[in-house]
Design a protein around this motif. Sequence first.
Motif, PDB file in Angstrom:
ATOM      1  N   MET A 240       0.820  -1.213   0.000  1.00  0.00           N
ATOM      2  CA  MET A 240       0.000   0.000   0.000  1.00  0.00           C
ATOM      3  C   MET A 240       0.852   1.260   0.000  1.00  0.00           C
ATOM      4  O   MET A 240       0.332   2.366   0.181  1.00  0.00           O
ATOM      5  N   ASN A 241       2.158   1.090  -0.160  1.00  0.00           N
ATOM      6  CA  ASN A 241       3.077   2.231  -0.207  1.00  0.00           C
ATOM      7  C   ASN A 241       3.030   3.035   1.093  1.00  0.00           C
ATOM      8  O   ASN A 241       3.030   4.267   1.077  1.00  0.00           O
ATOM      9  N   THR A 242       2.981   2.344   2.196  1.00  0.00           N
ATOM     10  CA  THR A 242       2.990   3.007   3.488  1.00  0.00           C
ATOM     11  C   THR A 242       3.877   2.224   4.443  1.00  0.00           C
ATOM     12  O   THR A 242       4.778   1.504   4.013  1.00  0.00           O
ATOM     13  N   ARG A 243       3.647   2.352   5.728  1.00  0.00           N
ATOM     14  CA  ARG A 243       4.531   1.748   6.731  1.00  0.00           C
ATOM     15  C   ARG A 243       3.736   1.294   7.946  1.00  0.00           C
ATOM     16  O   ARG A 243       2.625   1.766   8.187  1.00  0.00           O
ATOM     17  N   VAL A 244       4.305   0.396   8.712  1.00  0.00           N
ATOM     18  CA  VAL A 244       3.884   0.168  10.088  1.00  0.00           C
ATOM     19  C   VAL A 244       4.806   1.041  10.932  1.00  0.00           C
ATOM     20  O   VAL A 244       6.032   0.952  10.810  1.00  0.00           O
ATOM     21  N   PHE A 245       4.244   1.924  11.740  1.00  0.00           N
ATOM     22  CA  PHE A 245       5.077   2.810  12.543  1.00  0.00           C
ATOM     23  C   PHE A 245       6.049   1.995  13.393  1.00  0.00           C
ATOM     24  O   PHE A 245       5.711   0.929  13.908  1.00  0.00           O
ATOM     25  N   SER A 246       7.261   2.523  13.540  1.00  0.00           N
ATOM     26  CA  SER A 246       8.278   1.836  14.339  1.00  0.00           C
ATOM     27  C   SER A 246       7.844   1.696  15.786  1.00  0.00           C
ATOM     28  O   SER A 246       8.138   0.694  16.442  1.00  0.00           O
ATOM     29  N   THR A 247       7.144   2.709  16.277  1.00  0.00           N
ATOM     30  CA  THR A 247       6.668   2.678  17.659  1.00  0.00           C
ATOM     31  C   THR A 247       5.356   1.918  17.743  1.00  0.00           C
ATOM     32  O   THR A 247       4.422   2.210  16.996  1.00  0.00           O
TER      33      THR A 247
END
Length: 291
Positions: A240-247
Amino acid sequence: MEVLLFILQKGGVGKTTSAAALASILTQVHKKRVLLVSMDPQRNLDIICGAPIPRGSEQPNMYDVLKGDKHLEDIFVQTDVGTLAPASNLMYQWTGTPLLSLEEYRNLCDNPDALMEQLRARYAQVTDPMQDDTHRLERELKRMAEQDRFDYVIVDSNPDLGYLTTLSLLCWPELKVVIPAFAEESSREAILELYDTIRVLERQDFNRRIEILGFLLTRYENVRIHRHYEKFMQRMAKKMNTRVFSTHIRKCVAVPEAMASKQDIWSYAKSSTAAQDYAAWTDEILQLLGG
């Protein structure tokens, strides 16, 4: 002015808790000017901010704004978390301006020419981006940007994919979306449904950009099943061209305690693991947005 929408049609994932925590930390720690827009008729955000509107109250609210009876600044309530535009339980019944009300029909039913003229005029209104209901919140937020009143606008949506959620997704031409979720199968399915809705809205308006800023994992525990779904969500986020936040926001008893005390987690227990996680996540958000 950055506009962030907290959204997922699955309830209980920490959407409102996360929105209030971010607003509180931005306001109290980073000294930012924050507007919270409550688009959930359940009014949990209003309660956490310490500004619930009693049922039947004449306090102006977002229902009045959506109908076009009030401007945003007419309904503002000042709180320790930020400036709040409160919701109303009546928002559930708002489905937009009708082409013809029952009263208008009764007045015009004996005059076909006048009836058709009324329908033409109303159709022109509801299809005009400068007057229609679906872009009213966007127009109000643009006025706030022109007046340089806020650094951040945080919108808390209701937990479904109905009309109010559509209005929230259309509230800003370069919207940033935050999706709080659990590391479990039900959140995965809800995210896929939401993603389809976002793509449809973007295809309908090529000038609109709805950026999924990331998935925020809440009530997280370092156990095998959570680590498994975290990896799965990492792969889904990449597509989806996004991320899972590191936090990740760790599971913490202080969160339900804060809600029971009608406070945001940062104001209630700054030293709790969840509050510290939200503080770290706020730094991550600011870094992403260049703020």
